[in-house]
Write a protein that holds these residues in place. Structure first.
Motif, mmCIF file in Angstrom:
data_model
loop_
_atom_site.group_PDB
_atom_site.id
_atom_site.type_symbol
_atom_site.label_atom_id
_atom_site.label_comp_id
_atom_site.label_asym_id
_atom_site.label_seq_id
_atom_site.Cartn_x
_atom_site.Cartn_y
_atom_site.Cartn_z
ATOM 1 N N GLY A 128 0.838 -1.183 0.000
ATOM 2 C CA GLY A 128 0.000 0.000 0.000
ATOM 3 C C GLY A 128 0.876 1.237 0.000
ATOM 4 O O GLY A 128 2.097 1.162 -0.160
ATOM 5 N N ALA A 129 0.251 2.403 0.169
ATOM 6 C CA ALA A 129 0.993 3.658 0.089
ATOM 7 C C ALA A 129 0.525 4.637 1.152
ATOM 8 O O ALA A 129 -0.676 4.801 1.369
ATOM 9 C CB ALA A 129 0.806 4.288 -1.295
ATOM 10 N N TYR A 130 1.493 5.255 1.808
ATOM 11 C CA TYR A 130 1.191 6.365 2.698
ATOM 12 C C TYR A 130 1.080 7.631 1.854
ATOM 13 O O TYR A 130 1.796 7.786 0.860
ATOM 14 C CB TYR A 130 2.285 6.550 3.749
ATOM 15 C CG TYR A 130 2.136 5.650 4.940
ATOM 16 C CD1 TYR A 130 1.006 5.711 5.753
ATOM 17 C CD2 TYR A 130 3.125 4.739 5.267
ATOM 18 C CE1 TYR A 130 0.876 4.885 6.858
ATOM 19 C CE2 TYR A 130 3.003 3.917 6.375
ATOM 20 C CZ TYR A 130 1.876 4.008 7.161
ATOM 21 O OH TYR A 130 1.750 3.192 8.256
ATOM 22 N N LEU A 131 0.207 8.519 2.303
ATOM 23 C CA LEU A 131 -0.048 9.750 1.566
ATOM 24 C C LEU A 131 0.075 10.961 2.471
ATOM 25 O O LEU A 131 -0.315 10.902 3.636
ATOM 26 C CB LEU A 131 -1.468 9.728 0.977
ATOM 27 C CG LEU A 131 -1.873 8.491 0.182
ATOM 28 C CD1 LEU A 131 -3.356 8.548 -0.157
ATOM 29 C CD2 LEU A 131 -1.038 8.363 -1.076
ATOM 30 N N ARG A 132 0.560 12.046 1.896
ATOM 31 C CA ARG A 132 0.538 13.347 2.563
ATOM 32 C C ARG A 132 -0.612 14.121 1.933
ATOM 33 O O ARG A 132 -0.924 13.922 0.760
ATOM 34 C CB ARG A 132 1.904 14.003 2.422
ATOM 35 C CG ARG A 132 2.011 15.269 1.729
ATOM 36 C CD ARG A 132 3.430 15.897 1.605
ATOM 37 N NE ARG A 132 4.443 15.471 2.519
ATOM 38 C CZ ARG A 132 5.537 14.774 2.153
ATOM 39 N NH1 ARG A 132 5.735 14.412 0.899
ATOM 40 N NH2 ARG A 132 6.418 14.431 3.066
ATOM 41 N N VAL A 133 -1.236 14.983 2.697
ATOM 42 C CA VAL A 133 -2.328 15.810 2.201
ATOM 43 C C VAL A 133 -1.736 17.117 1.683
ATOM 44 O O VAL A 133 -1.129 17.867 2.447
ATOM 45 C CB VAL A 133 -3.374 16.081 3.301
ATOM 46 C CG1 VAL A 133 -4.466 17.018 2.799
ATOM 47 C CG2 VAL A 133 -3.968 14.766 3.800
ATOM 48 N N LEU A 134 -1.893 17.370 0.390
ATOM 49 C CA LEU A 134 -1.413 18.612 -0.208
ATOM 50 C C LEU A 134 -2.506 19.677 -0.215
ATOM 51 O O LEU A 134 -2.211 20.869 -0.079
ATOM 52 C CB LEU A 134 -0.923 18.374 -1.635
ATOM 53 C CG LEU A 134 0.281 17.460 -1.793
ATOM 54 C CD1 LEU A 134 0.611 17.282 -3.268
ATOM 55 C CD2 LEU A 134 1.485 17.994 -1.037
ATOM 56 N N GLU A 135 -3.741 19.238 -0.421
ATOM 57 C CA GLU A 135 -4.891 20.144 -0.397
ATOM 58 C C GLU A 135 -5.996 19.464 0.386
ATOM 59 O O GLU A 135 -6.367 18.327 0.077
ATOM 60 C CB GLU A 135 -5.406 20.438 -1.809
ATOM 61 C CG GLU A 135 -4.462 21.202 -2.692
ATOM 62 C CD GLU A 135 -5.000 21.363 -4.120
ATOM 63 O OE1 GLU A 135 -6.218 21.169 -4.348
ATOM 64 O OE2 GLU A 135 -4.178 21.668 -5.002
ATOM 65 N N THR A 136 -6.486 20.145 1.413
ATOM 66 C CA THR A 136 -7.596 19.597 2.179
ATOM 67 C C THR A 136 -8.860 19.643 1.322
ATOM 68 O O THR A 136 -8.904 20.323 0.287
ATOM 69 C CB THR A 136 -7.806 20.383 3.480
ATOM 70 O OG1 THR A 136 -8.107 21.739 3.157
ATOM 71 C CG2 THR A 136 -6.571 20.316 4.371
ATOM 72 N N GLY A 137 -9.863 18.903 1.729
ATOM 73 C CA GLY A 137 -11.119 18.851 0.981
ATOM 74 C C GLY A 137 -12.030 17.808 1.578
ATOM 75 O O GLY A 137 -11.980 17.536 2.782
#
Length: 186
Positions: A113-122
């Motif tokens: 799987g992949a960890y993600l960073r949030v670049l734009e909230t929504g």
């Protein structure tokens, strides 16, 4: 996931990351796991593994997460995410499933799987598609990074082009390993 959920800088509304030293934080705000890889484990273990059983916030379908590039950007709903790292399973993961050899088996399978960073909230919701909006040219996939972190540590210098995409907390440690390996002439 039912309805629409708010995406904040450090994860999804209602998600609690107890120990941010090892889990969560800016570069591990969200964890995605592929349904196709879950299907492998369902067959392998002979039991159901509903969404969330891997600790994931997002269960994707039709997206090769092992082939996702570090720094790849995804638009889901109105939020934007960046792939930062593979998941490295730990003993807690094995205990959670009551499978003593799970870490070894998970590592052998290699679909983390992949960890993600949030670049734009929504906001996101069940059924939202994942649209890949950017793929960097360095070629460092989550699968390749996983192998380097776990079973092929001598190849750490291969992470250099993608170093700035890793979670901020991991960058100094990986940079030190790259520098040591380079100094040793490997």
């Amino acid at each position: 996931m039912t309805g629409r959920v708010a995406v904040h800088e450090l994860g999804l509304d209602g998600d609690v990351q107890v120990n941010r030293k090892y889990h969560g934080g800016e570069g591990q705000a969200v964890y995605a796991y592929a349904q196709e890889d879950a299907d492998f484990w369902i067959a392998e273990l002979g039991r159901e593994l509903p969404p969330g059983r891997f600790g994931e916030n997002l269960r994707t379908s039709g997206l090769d997460l092992t082939g996702a590039l570090l720094g790849e950007r995804w638009r889901i709903g109105t939020a934007m995410f960046e792939v930062t790292a593979p998941r490295i399973p730990c003993a807690n993961f094995a205990r959670f499933w009551d499978e003593p050899q799970l870490v070894k088996r998970f590592t052998a399978y290699g679909a983390t799987g992949a960890y993600l960073r949030v670049l734009e909230t929504g906001r996101i919701g069940a059924g939202d598609g994942v649209r890949v909006v950017h793929r960097p040219g360095h070629g460092v996939t989550t699968g390749r990074a996983f192998r380097i972190f776990t079973t092929q540590k001598a190849r750490v210098a291969e992470l250099a082009p993608a170093l700035h995409h890793l979670p901020l907390k991991d960058q100094p440690k990986v940079r030190t390993r790259i520098d040591a390996r380079t100094a040793a002439g490997a």
